[in-house]
Design an enzyme around this catalytic site. Structure first.
Site, short mmCIF file in Angstrom:
data_model
loop_
_atom_site.label_atom_id
_atom_site.label_comp_id
_atom_site.label_asym_id
_atom_site.label_seq_id
_atom_site.Cartn_x
_atom_site.Cartn_y
_atom_site.Cartn_z
N GLU A 196 -1.87 -3.45 5.66
CA GLU A 196 -0.20 -2.81 5.40
C GLU A 196 -0.68 -1.52 4.84
OE1 GLU A 196 2.38 -1.05 5.74
OE2 GLU A 196 3.65 -2.01 4.72
N GLU A 212 1.84 8.12 1.20
CA GLU A 212 1.29 7.88 -0.11
C GLU A 212 -0.56 7.55 -0.83
OE1 GLU A 212 3.40 3.86 -0.78
OE2 GLU A 212 4.58 4.81 -1.60
#
Length: 366
Positions: free
Chosen positions: A157, A166
């Site tokens: 994920e 990120e």
């Protein structure tokens, strides 16, 4: 909308007047100032991994039913993808995906987690009786070595706000290139980024005009910087003024790392007469290797997720009539100083009955 996260951008008019946010000549890659650059260099990687050592962020993700139940359904309803397979869980966190895979009959699961949460994941695995099936490895995927030469399945994920914030995708691609057997699968294997436009007068006034009078003081110099910070928030579907357009679909099983940086054109058609205050980005995720295609959306008309949507406020208020179009392009790239940040360049034009404008804005997700 209800406020949540932030990030950073700048803007310039097409009439060659460039606003100098973050040294705007190179605003797609430069930081705010030298001190911020030094802080980024020192802390960005450590801060990223440390943030995932805290239980709160894992609680939020686990309680995201859309996210967690989607993965559970994919695994439990398509056990043929997992049964008797060697699985690599990239960024395992609490180990929930590894546990799903173990319960679905995986031969073995290697759960890699860089943060201190790896120690907790080991306890969770032991408490649930899967220590013989799940091996938790603590470290960066780029630095650890697996006890096996290849794996059959990679599950992760990896998605961040705005899909790419990120930048955990690069880690998944590294693992794929190094360990995935020929013919192996990546779960999920497709991710698509979309854009639409919204009316949001109330919140934009609260976010931007607020700086005109702060407890009796003029702080209006902050207004432009405030508008350059994308907002991660839940958008009401009734705020949507235009249709949505696909910016890019990424095939995680085939793409190269550099493919996550791109420029995509868009054309948004107004579905009613209204004012536009912001563009909104969201993403869909697909698991196409299942018996039937499965996945989920983070769009404003779908059930809310912890990813919410990413709101890019415009400097101007656009008055648009039904059927008129906003044309433009969006460029997305990793920030050179901190690859976990995302730089966004948004160019758009509206030539309508009440509004004729062309602008370019620069944003930074940080």
């Amino acid at each position: 909308m209800t406020s949540t996260e932030n990030n950073n951008n700048g803007s310039d008019e097409t009439q060659t007047t460039k606003l100098h946010f973050e040294d705007a000549d190179e605003s797609m890659h430069d930081g705010d100032d030298n001190n911020a650059d030094v802080a980024d260099d020192i802390t960005s990687a450590d801060y990223y991994f440390d943030s995932y050592s805290h239980f709160g962020i894992h609680e939020e993700m686990l309680k995201d039913v859309v996210r967690t139940k989607s993965y559970q359904d994919v695994i439990y309803k398509n056990k043929f993808l997992i049964k008797d397979k060697i699985v690599l869980d990239v960024g395992a966190g609490t180990g929930i995906l590894s546990l799903f895979c173990a319960k679905a009959g995986a031969a073995h699961v290697y759960a890699v987690e860089c943060s201190q949460m790896a120690d907790t994941a080991k306890e969770i695995v032991k408490s649930n009786g899967f220590s013989d099936v799940i091996t938790v490895l603590k470290g960066k995927i780029e630095e650890i070595e697996l006890p096996v030469p290849k794996v059959d399945v990679i599950i992760s994920e990896w998605m961040g706000y705005f899909l790419l914030y990120e930048n955990m995708l690069d880690t998944v691609l590294y693992a794929r290139n190094k360990w995935l057997v020929d013919g192996g699968i990546v779960l999920p294997d497709k991710a698509s980024l979309y854009v639409t436009a919204i009316e949001d007068a109330h919140y934009k006034d609260d976010k931007v005009e607020f700086w005109d009078d702060v407890y009796g003081f003029d702080m209006s110099c902050i207004k432009r910087r405030a508008i350059t910070e994308p907002l991660v928030d839940t958008v009401d579907g009734n705020q949507i003024v235009t249709d949505s357009k696909l910016l890019k679909t990424m095939d995680i099983s085939k793409m190269a790392a550099g493919d996550a940086s791109f420029t995509a054109p868009f054309k948004l058609v107004a579905q009613r007469n209204d004012h536009i205050h912001a563009l909104v980005a969201y993403f869909d995720v697909s698991f196409t290797m299942c018996h039937k295609k499965m996945g989920f959306s983070t769009g404003p008309k779908s059930r809310a997720t912890h990813w919410k949507q990413t709101v890019l406020y415009l400097e101007d208020v656009l008055t648009i009539c039904e059927g008129e179009t906003i044309t433009g392009s969006m460029t997305i790239a990793q920030n050179k100083k901190n690859p976990r940040d995302v730089d966004i360049k948004l160019s758009y034009s509206l030539n309508g009955q009440h509004c004729n404008i062309s602008r370019t804005h620069f944003y930074k997700m940080r």
